[in-house]
Design a protein around this motif. Sequence first.
Motif, PDB file in Angstrom:
ATOM      1  N   UNK A   1       0.857  -1.177   0.000  1.00  0.00           N
ATOM      2  CA  UNK A   1       0.000   0.000   0.000  1.00  0.00           C
ATOM      3  C   UNK A   1       0.895   1.229   0.000  1.00  0.00           C
ATOM      4  N   UNK A   2       0.473   2.257  -0.693  1.00  0.00           N
ATOM      5  CA  UNK A   2       1.237   3.496  -0.752  1.00  0.00           C
ATOM      6  C   UNK A   2       0.612   4.485   0.218  1.00  0.00           C
ATOM      7  N   UNK A   3       1.377   4.933   1.169  1.00  0.00           N
ATOM      8  CA  UNK A   3       0.902   5.916   2.130  1.00  0.00           C
ATOM      9  C   UNK A   3       1.691   7.206   1.942  1.00  0.00           C
ATOM     10  N   UNK A   4       1.002   8.308   1.761  1.00  0.00           N
ATOM     11  CA  UNK A   4       1.638   9.605   1.580  1.00  0.00           C
ATOM     12  C   UNK A   4       0.861  10.655   2.350  1.00  0.00           C
ATOM     13  N   UNK A   5       1.553  11.731   2.702  1.00  0.00           N
ATOM     14  CA  UNK A   5       0.908  12.880   3.322  1.00  0.00           C
ATOM     15  C   UNK A   5       0.308  13.750   2.225  1.00  0.00           C
TER      16      UNK A   5
ATOM     17  N   UNK B   1       4.248   7.770  -6.845  1.00  0.00           N
ATOM     18  CA  UNK B   1       4.486   7.106  -8.120  1.00  0.00           C
ATOM     19  C   UNK B   1       4.122   5.636  -7.989  1.00  0.00           C
ATOM     20  N   UNK B   2       3.197   5.183  -8.844  1.00  0.00           N
ATOM     21  CA  UNK B   2       2.795   3.781  -8.914  1.00  0.00           C
ATOM     22  C   UNK B   2       3.405   3.191 -10.178  1.00  0.00           C
TER      23      UNK B   2
ATOM     24  N   UNK C   1       2.557   5.793 -13.033  1.00  0.00           N
ATOM     25  CA  UNK C   1       1.536   6.810 -12.827  1.00  0.00           C
ATOM     26  C   UNK C   1       2.032   7.700 -11.705  1.00  0.00           C
ATOM     27  N   UNK C   2       2.143   8.987 -11.968  1.00  0.00           N
ATOM     28  CA  UNK C   2       2.546   9.948 -10.951  1.00  0.00           C
ATOM     29  C   UNK C   2       1.315  10.771 -10.591  1.00  0.00           C
ATOM     30  N   UNK C   3       0.970  10.750  -9.302  1.00  0.00           N
ATOM     31  CA  UNK C   3      -0.149  11.559  -8.814  1.00  0.00           C
ATOM     32  C   UNK C   3       0.470  12.745  -8.093  1.00  0.00           C
ATOM     33  N   UNK C   4       0.259  13.930  -8.627  1.00  0.00           N
ATOM     34  CA  UNK C   4       0.840  15.147  -8.067  1.00  0.00           C
ATOM     35  C   UNK C   4       0.005  15.672  -6.912  1.00  0.00           C
ATOM     36  N   UNK C   5       0.668  16.096  -5.864  1.00  0.00           N
ATOM     37  CA  UNK C   5       0.012  16.749  -4.736  1.00  0.00           C
ATOM     38  C   UNK C   5      -1.236  15.986  -4.276  1.00  0.00           C
ATOM     39  N   UNK C   6      -1.008  14.777  -3.748  1.00  0.00           N
ATOM     40  CA  UNK C   6      -2.125  13.909  -3.372  1.00  0.00           C
ATOM     41  C   UNK C   6      -2.995  14.537  -2.285  1.00  0.00           C
ATOM     42  N   UNK C   7      -4.259  14.161  -2.336  1.00  0.00           N
ATOM     43  CA  UNK C   7      -5.217  14.555  -1.302  1.00  0.00           C
ATOM     44  C   UNK C   7      -5.933  13.292  -0.833  1.00  0.00           C
ATOM     45  N   UNK C   8      -6.699  13.416   0.201  1.00  0.00           N
ATOM     46  CA  UNK C   8      -7.450  12.280   0.723  1.00  0.00           C
ATOM     47  C   UNK C   8      -8.370  11.695  -0.346  1.00  0.00           C
TER      48      UNK C   8
END
Length: 111
Positions: free
Chosen positions: A27-31, A37-38, A95-102
């Motif tokens: 699982x990828x956990x980020x603030x 990046x997946x 896949x790069x998700x920029x500036x992740x949110x909930x």
Amino acid sequence: MERCILLILVTVPGIFADSIEPKDNDNMLRKEGESVTLSCSYDTSSSNVMLFWYRQFQNREPQYLLRKGARSLSNSENIPDDHFQSTTSQTSTELIINSVTLSDSALYYCA
């Protein structure tokens, strides 16, 4: 008058041997605000490779995110949301998700 039906099945070597899978199953956990990046690796004998990313929220259908070409199709892409980016190589896609949110919490698929 009798009718005769001829059924011809054509198979192309390698088509059914193609594969794609996540590079790691963690699982990828980020603030919030960080990027994530997946990665998926793929194996195919085709020189015309089109890779797709989808996400699926709980109890919902998968949602198209983007399409990115690789190998001979490397200049072809459709990325409708600049929140996402993608890179491809001869054997992988990211896949790069920029500036992740909930609200980015979901199950992501590469295909």
